[in-house]
Write a protein that holds these residues in place. Structure first.
Motif, PDB file in Angstrom:
ATOM      1  N   ARG A 297       0.845  -1.188   0.000  1.00 18.61           N
ATOM      2  CA  ARG A 297       0.000   0.000   0.000  1.00 18.61           C
ATOM      3  C   ARG A 297       0.884   1.243   0.000  1.00 18.61           C
ATOM      4  NH1 ARG A 297      -2.164  -0.007   6.336  1.00 18.61           N
ATOM      5  NH2 ARG A 297      -0.180   0.736   7.245  1.00 18.61           N
ATOM      6  N   LEU A 298       0.337   2.344  -0.473  1.00 23.68           N
ATOM      7  CA  LEU A 298       0.995   3.641  -0.405  1.00 23.68           C
ATOM      8  C   LEU A 298       0.300   4.443   0.683  1.00 23.68           C
ATOM      9  CD1 LEU A 298       3.225   5.377  -1.763  1.00 23.68           C
ATOM     10  CD2 LEU A 298       1.430   6.369  -3.183  1.00 23.68           C
ATOM     11  N   ARG A 299       1.087   5.029   1.595  1.00 18.10           N
ATOM     12  CA  ARG A 299       0.544   5.724   2.760  1.00 18.10           C
ATOM     13  C   ARG A 299       1.205   7.093   2.880  1.00 18.10           C
ATOM     14  NH1 ARG A 299       2.866   5.569   7.812  1.00 18.10           N
ATOM     15  NH2 ARG A 299       4.171   3.824   7.104  1.00 18.10           N
ATOM     16  N   ASP A 300       0.445   8.089   3.315  1.00 18.85           N
ATOM     17  CA  ASP A 300       1.036   9.410   3.522  1.00 18.85           C
ATOM     18  C   ASP A 300       1.234   9.683   5.011  1.00 18.85           C
ATOM     19  OD1 ASP A 300      -1.437  10.139   4.569  1.00 18.85           O
ATOM     20  OD2 ASP A 300      -2.044  11.305   2.815  1.00 18.85           O
ATOM     21  N   GLU A 301       1.718  10.870   5.354  1.00 19.11           N
ATOM     22  CA  GLU A 301       2.025  11.201   6.747  1.00 19.11           C
ATOM     23  C   GLU A 301       0.786  11.215   7.629  1.00 19.11           C
ATOM     24  OE1 GLU A 301       4.078  14.905   6.766  1.00 19.11           O
ATOM     25  OE2 GLU A 301       5.940  14.071   5.958  1.00 19.11           O
ATOM     26  N   ASP A 302      -0.379  11.425   7.033  1.00 21.72           N
ATOM     27  CA  ASP A 302      -1.626  11.458   7.793  1.00 21.72           C
ATOM     28  C   ASP A 302      -2.321  10.096   7.824  1.00 21.72           C
ATOM     29  OD1 ASP A 302      -1.351  14.250   8.249  1.00 21.72           O
ATOM     30  OD2 ASP A 302      -2.105  14.619   6.215  1.00 21.72           O
ATOM     31  N   ASP A 303      -1.609   9.078   7.379  1.00 21.84           N
ATOM     32  CA  ASP A 303      -2.110   7.698   7.350  1.00 21.84           C
ATOM     33  C   ASP A 303      -3.282   7.496   6.402  1.00 21.84           C
ATOM     34  OD1 ASP A 303      -0.223   6.537   9.001  1.00 21.84           O
ATOM     35  OD2 ASP A 303      -1.333   7.008  10.831  1.00 21.84           O
ATOM     36  N   ASN A 304      -3.390   8.350   5.385  1.00 23.39           N
ATOM     37  CA  ASN A 304      -4.285   8.041   4.273  1.00 23.39           C
ATOM     38  C   ASN A 304      -3.646   6.932   3.447  1.00 23.39           C
ATOM     39  OD1 ASN A 304      -6.263  10.145   4.783  1.00 23.39           O
ATOM     40  ND2 ASN A 304      -4.645  11.575   4.169  1.00 23.39           N
ATOM     41  N   ILE A 305      -4.456   6.023   2.941  1.00 21.79           N
ATOM     42  CA  ILE A 305      -3.923   4.796   2.332  1.00 21.79           C
ATOM     43  C   ILE A 305      -4.498   4.589   0.946  1.00 21.79           C
ATOM     44  CG2 ILE A 305      -3.972   2.267   2.476  1.00 21.79           C
ATOM     45  CD1 ILE A 305      -3.873   2.590   5.522  1.00 21.79           C
ATOM     46  N   HIS A 306      -3.628   4.153   0.022  1.00 26.72           N
ATOM     47  CA  HIS A 306      -4.037   3.686  -1.302  1.00 26.72           C
ATOM     48  C   HIS A 306      -3.487   2.267  -1.442  1.00 26.72           C
ATOM     49  CE1 HIS A 306      -4.979   4.683  -5.706  1.00 26.72           C
ATOM     50  NE2 HIS A 306      -4.572   3.422  -5.695  1.00 26.72           N
ATOM     51  N   THR A 307      -4.376   1.276  -1.410  1.00 22.56           N
ATOM     52  CA  THR A 307      -3.949  -0.118  -1.511  1.00 22.56           C
ATOM     53  C   THR A 307      -3.653  -0.473  -2.962  1.00 22.56           C
ATOM     54  OG1 THR A 307      -5.291  -0.721   0.407  1.00 22.56           O
ATOM     55  CG2 THR A 307      -4.598  -2.511  -1.061  1.00 22.56           C
ATOM     56  N   LEU A 308      -2.501  -1.095  -3.186  1.00 22.00           N
ATOM     57  CA  LEU A 308      -2.110  -1.519  -4.530  1.00 22.00           C
ATOM     58  C   LEU A 308      -2.545  -2.969  -4.752  1.00 22.00           C
ATOM     59  CD1 LEU A 308       1.462   0.036  -4.728  1.00 22.00           C
ATOM     60  CD2 LEU A 308      -0.685   1.006  -5.517  1.00 22.00           C
ATOM     61  N   GLU A 309      -3.111  -3.226  -5.916  1.00 22.18           N
ATOM     62  CA  GLU A 309      -3.676  -4.552  -6.196  1.00 22.18           C
ATOM     63  C   GLU A 309      -3.099  -5.214  -7.439  1.00 22.18           C
ATOM     64  OE1 GLU A 309      -7.820  -3.756  -6.477  1.00 22.18           O
ATOM     65  OE2 GLU A 309      -8.102  -3.520  -4.304  1.00 22.18           O
ATOM     66  N   LYS A 310      -2.425  -4.459  -8.297  1.00 23.11           N
ATOM     67  CA  LYS A 310      -2.005  -5.003  -9.586  1.00 23.11           C
ATOM     68  C   LYS A 310      -0.548  -5.434  -9.625  1.00 23.11           C
ATOM     69  CE  LYS A 310      -5.419  -2.308 -12.184  1.00 23.11           C
ATOM     70  NZ  LYS A 310      -5.634  -1.325 -13.277  1.00 23.11           N
ATOM     71  N   PHE A 311       0.116  -5.460  -8.484  1.00 24.12           N
ATOM     72  CA  PHE A 311       1.511  -5.908  -8.465  1.00 24.12           C
ATOM     73  C   PHE A 311       1.570  -7.432  -8.540  1.00 24.12           C
ATOM     74  CE2 PHE A 311       0.136  -5.950  -4.078  1.00 24.12           C
ATOM     75  CZ  PHE A 311       0.707  -7.106  -3.560  1.00 24.12           C
ATOM     76  N   HIS A 312       2.744  -7.921  -8.878  1.00 23.41           N
ATOM     77  CA  HIS A 312       2.950  -9.365  -9.023  1.00 23.41           C
ATOM     78  C   HIS A 312       4.261  -9.741  -8.338  1.00 23.41           C
ATOM     79  CE1 HIS A 312       3.495 -13.341 -10.730  1.00 23.41           C
ATOM     80  NE2 HIS A 312       4.635 -12.960 -11.285  1.00 23.41           N
ATOM     81  N   VAL A 313       4.211 -10.777  -7.525  1.00 20.89           N
ATOM     82  CA  VAL A 313       5.413 -11.307  -6.875  1.00 20.89           C
ATOM     83  C   VAL A 313       5.715 -12.664  -7.480  1.00 20.89           C
ATOM     84  CG1 VAL A 313       6.554 -11.864  -4.696  1.00 20.89           C
ATOM     85  CG2 VAL A 313       4.741 -10.122  -4.748  1.00 20.89           C
ATOM     86  N   GLU A 314       6.917 -12.812  -8.015  1.00 20.91           N
ATOM     87  CA  GLU A 314       7.273 -14.069  -8.673  1.00 20.91           C
ATOM     88  C   GLU A 314       7.276 -15.219  -7.659  1.00 20.91           C
ATOM     89  OE1 GLU A 314      10.698 -14.116 -11.215  1.00 20.91           O
ATOM     90  OE2 GLU A 314      10.488 -11.978 -11.689  1.00 20.91           O
ATOM     91  N   GLU A 315       6.712 -16.322  -8.063  1.00 26.53           N
ATOM     92  CA  GLU A 315       6.785 -17.543  -7.255  1.00 26.53           C
ATOM     93  C   GLU A 315       8.076 -18.261  -7.608  1.00 26.53           C
ATOM     94  OE1 GLU A 315       5.414 -18.756  -4.787  1.00 26.53           O
ATOM     95  OE2 GLU A 315       3.550 -17.639  -4.568  1.00 26.53           O
ATOM     96  N   LEU A 316       8.888 -18.528  -6.608  1.00 26.90           N
ATOM     97  CA  LEU A 316      10.187 -19.152  -6.830  1.00 26.90           C
ATOM     98  C   LEU A 316      10.191 -20.581  -6.349  1.00 26.90           C
ATOM     99  CD1 LEU A 316      12.403 -16.194  -5.580  1.00 26.90           C
ATOM    100  CD2 LEU A 316      11.747 -16.728  -7.921  1.00 26.90           C
ATOM    101  N   ARG A 317      11.001 -21.384  -7.004  1.00 29.32           N
ATOM    102  CA  ARG A 317      11.153 -22.755  -6.567  1.00 29.32           C
ATOM    103  C   ARG A 317      11.920 -22.793  -5.244  1.00 29.32           C
ATOM    104  NH1 ARG A 317      13.673 -24.372 -12.252  1.00 29.32           N
ATOM    105  NH2 ARG A 317      14.539 -22.312 -11.796  1.00 29.32           N
ATOM    106  N   LYS A 318      11.751 -23.854  -4.505  1.00 24.88           N
ATOM    107  CA  LYS A 318      12.307 -23.908  -3.143  1.00 24.88           C
ATOM    108  C   LYS A 318      13.800 -23.694  -3.111  1.00 24.88           C
ATOM    109  CE  LYS A 318       8.677 -26.484  -1.034  1.00 24.88           C
ATOM    110  NZ  LYS A 318       8.247 -26.928   0.237  1.00 24.88           N
ATOM    111  N   TYR A 319      14.523 -24.206  -4.119  1.00 22.70           N
ATOM    112  CA  TYR A 319      15.977 -24.064  -4.050  1.00 22.70           C
ATOM    113  C   TYR A 319      16.434 -22.676  -4.459  1.00 22.70           C
ATOM    114  CZ  TYR A 319      15.595 -25.300  -9.039  1.00 22.70           C
ATOM    115  OH  TYR A 319      15.251 -25.347 -10.366  1.00 22.70           O
ATOM    116  N   ASP A 320      15.489 -21.765  -4.890  1.00 26.13           N
ATOM    117  CA  ASP A 320      15.855 -20.396  -5.154  1.00 26.13           C
ATOM    118  C   ASP A 320      15.941 -19.600  -3.863  1.00 26.13           C
ATOM    119  OD1 ASP A 320      16.025 -20.723  -7.882  1.00 26.13           O
ATOM    120  OD2 ASP A 320      13.880 -20.387  -8.189  1.00 26.13           O
TER     121      ASP A 320
END
Length: 320
Positions: A297-320
């Motif tokens: 999420r992106l947050r400002d000093e006043d704790d206003n929040i914009h949640t990010l939903e379109k990011f992608h985290v690569e799934e890695l094999r166990k030995y990675d």
């Protein structure tokens, strides 16, 4: 004049195919002589990502002080030409000094490539590139020009029947997975100022939660095509610490490696909506295993929040 071992390459945004017809990094004092920029290829691999490597001429050669480039934007159906001065003294200094490696005790590394990027709207960028490092040294806007279609076709494909301009353009957009750009072109909504907006810098920093905060350097690619490394501690709270928006971030939380890809349009929308002068912004990252459970999420000093939903985290094999 000092000479350096370097190569030229080209770049274009993902989803917005381009073609460079002619391009040259011109040597100081020369009107035509220089190192040519790889051309006549449909390019769309990502802004700042170098594509071709042509090994030509002597290994060591002068660094350029200008760029001359002619290119075609498929989404717009528009040709452009530009000739721009490069920051020669800065380029010489950076090639001479090099930069610190992100790997401990490896010492300094050197820049080895100069890449020209072209984007819709006539935008032209130049980056100097070394291992795990990209720095922007130029951002300009070329002028739209008229260009004979038969000349373009013969230059691109040589002999054979000439395919009508609109048929070729639409087929090329579809073949390069640029359906969004095609739809935008048809609706008159192409974001021609996007690549200028991607260069804006904001007072932001990452904050890590849930798993241990990374203790090593993190690799970051920015939406403006640059690439650097973030060094801990990350919560420096420096009022002058501004940087472009992130496109990619890799780091280790404990023993787990995370490779995160952000959606640049979502990131652009979030930062533009929440930016307020010099007030700090925080990119809150809560990595987790399985990686699909990671939250951002992106947050400002006043704790206003914009949640990010379109990011992608690569799934890695166990030995990675």
């Amino acid at each position: 004049m000092n000479k350096y071992d370097w190569l030229a390459s080209e770049s274009a945004p993902e989803g917005y195919p381009m073609k460079i017809l002619y391009g040259t990094f011109l040597y100081p004092g020369e009107e035509e002589k220089g190192l040519y920029i790889p051309n006549l290829k449909l390019i769309y691999s990502g802004w700042g990502e170098p594509i071709s490597t042509h090994v030509v001429g002597p290994d060591k050669k002068p660094l350029p002080d200008r760029i001359d480039i002619t290119f075609y934007s498929y989404a717009e159906d528009q040709f452009y030409h530009g000739r721009f001065d490069l920051p020669y003294e800065r380029i010489v200094q950076r090639f001479s000094e090099g930069y610190e490696s992100n790997i401990e005790d490896q010492g300094k590394l050197g820049f080895r490539k100069i890449t020209a990027g072209v984007a819709p709207g006539g935008h032209v960028a130049v980056w100097i590139i070394g291992p795990a490092k990209r720095e922007e040294v130029l951002f300009e806007q070329a002028e739209p020009i008229e260009y004979d279609w038969e000349k373009f076709w013969r230059l691109s494909f040589g002999s054979g029947d000439i395919v009508p301009r609109e048929e070729y353009r639409i087929d090329s957009l579809k073949a390069s997975e640029a359906e969004i750009a095609l739809e935008q072109a048809q609706n008159g909504t192409l974001p021609l100022d996007k690549w200028k907006r991607l260069r804006n810098q904001y007072p932001w920093e990452p904050r890590f939660y849930r798993l241990p905060e990374p203790s090593d350097r993190a690799t970051i690619k920015y939406v403006n095509g640059e690439q650097y490394h973030l060094r801990p501690p990350y919560n420096t709270e420096e009022a002058t610490a501004v940087q472009p928006m992130p496109k990619y971030l890799s780091f280790r939380a404990g023993s787990d490696l995370f490779l995160m890809h952000f959606d640049e349009d979502e990131m652009l929308e979030a930062f533009e909506a929440m930016a307020d002068g010099d007030k700090r912004l925080y990119l809150d990252i809560a990595p987790y295993v399985p990686r699909t459970e990671t939250q951002v999420r992106l947050r400002d000093e006043d704790d206003n929040i914009h949640t990010l939903e379109k990011f992608h985290v690569e799934e890695l094999r166990k030995y990675d």
